[in-house]
Scaffold this motif. Sequence first.
Motif, PDB file in Angstrom:
ATOM      1  N   ALA A  38      46.053 114.186 -24.189  1.00  8.11           N
ATOM      2  CA  ALA A  38      47.267 113.625 -23.599  1.00  8.11           C
ATOM      3  C   ALA A  38      48.245 113.183 -24.678  1.00  8.11           C
ATOM      4  O   ALA A  38      47.846 112.636 -25.712  1.00  8.11           O
ATOM      5  CB  ALA A  38      46.922 112.446 -22.697  1.00  8.11           C
ATOM      6  N   HIS A  90      47.918 117.178 -20.979  1.00  3.04           N
ATOM      7  CA  HIS A  90      48.693 116.249 -20.158  1.00  3.04           C
ATOM      8  C   HIS A  90      49.847 115.709 -20.993  1.00  3.04           C
ATOM      9  O   HIS A  90      49.641 115.145 -22.067  1.00  3.04           O
ATOM     10  CB  HIS A  90      47.813 115.092 -19.678  1.00  3.04           C
ATOM     11  CG  HIS A  90      48.562 114.090 -18.852  1.00  3.04           C
ATOM     12  ND1 HIS A  90      49.017 114.359 -17.575  1.00  3.04           N
ATOM     13  CD2 HIS A  90      48.938 112.804 -19.120  1.00  3.04           C
ATOM     14  CE1 HIS A  90      49.621 113.305 -17.083  1.00  3.04           C
ATOM     15  NE2 HIS A  90      49.601 112.348 -17.999  1.00  3.04           N
ATOM     16  N   TYR A 103      46.380 107.896 -16.447  1.00  2.00           N
ATOM     17  CA  TYR A 103      45.779 109.226 -16.507  1.00  2.00           C
ATOM     18  C   TYR A 103      44.268 109.144 -16.676  1.00  2.00           C
ATOM     19  O   TYR A 103      43.532 109.964 -16.110  1.00  2.00           O
ATOM     20  CB  TYR A 103      46.394 110.033 -17.652  1.00  2.00           C
ATOM     21  CG  TYR A 103      45.942 111.472 -17.663  1.00  2.00           C
ATOM     22  CD1 TYR A 103      46.154 112.292 -16.554  1.00  2.00           C
ATOM     23  CD2 TYR A 103      45.293 112.020 -18.763  1.00  2.00           C
ATOM     24  CE1 TYR A 103      45.731 113.616 -16.549  1.00  2.00           C
ATOM     25  CE2 TYR A 103      44.870 113.345 -18.768  1.00  2.00           C
ATOM     26  CZ  TYR A 103      45.092 114.134 -17.654  1.00  2.00           C
ATOM     27  OH  TYR A 103      44.665 115.445 -17.647  1.00  2.00           O
TER      28      TYR A 103
END
Length: 298
Positions: A38, A90, A103
């Motif tokens: 991410a 992400h 997340y």
Amino acid sequence: MQSIRTLLAASDLSAFARHAAERAAMVATDVGARLSIAHVVNGGGLNALRHLVDVGTGDVAARLLDEVRGEVRELVDDIGQRFGAKVDMHLATGAVLSELSMYAEVIDADLLVLGARGSSVVREWLLGTTTERILSKTTRAVLVVKQMPHENYQRVLVPVDFSPRSADALRFARSVAPKADLILLHAFEVPFEGKLRYAGVESDALAALRVTAKREAVEKMNALVTAAGLGDAGVRRIVLHGDPAATILAQEQEQDCDLIVIGKRGLGLLEELLLGSVTKHILAQSNGDVMVTDRVCR
């Protein structure tokens, strides 16, 4: 045996964050877990950029996001190819801490993986602050990567205080490094030893108290290993008298450990504060990676 199913590596696209992503991929491949990388673009920075540029120059922020997306995609593809892992990507915009936390909840990450430093002196300070805030708020385990990974973890040092979470930390350590040697360490001090010495208690009497304390600690260590279901293969047990933080750091070097797994909380509020202090010291001063556990992995 518990298992780690999902890892989340946070990246700011620095070299240190790449090390963290590589370690996360190495662990994910070794234990058969899912990995997601991410990257969070600071929303406040983007808004400030929009105010600074002329309207006629086009949406610079959009172009910046496209460029960042390409860099993150390149990182994800490279990590996946090198380690033979399926890696999810992400990309989000907003506050780093809240976006990562949300997340992590979405994918139910068992382990968050962070680099120890950022790409500059400023980022190093910011990432340190973010790491500490994540550690103080999350109930998930956090792995702070300090070294470029060359191989799977070989020797894992697990400081224990015999609280219920010590067994959880041991099982977590085995889950992250299933083939590594585990070195269990308990550093003890006789309660009020300094005051007893100041009060005139003789050295022989203090030595006798240390012997008794060590014998009790060894018994608790043996019971802990049994309760954790580890067995004796690949497990060493060390009980030493001394300051916990100093002893942990010394044993990291003496035992040539590449990972320290330490619990975030101990027995009660006082122990939680003490362990928190020790944990912060270990995070700052250790040479190898540090994993801080809080809840058990499933």
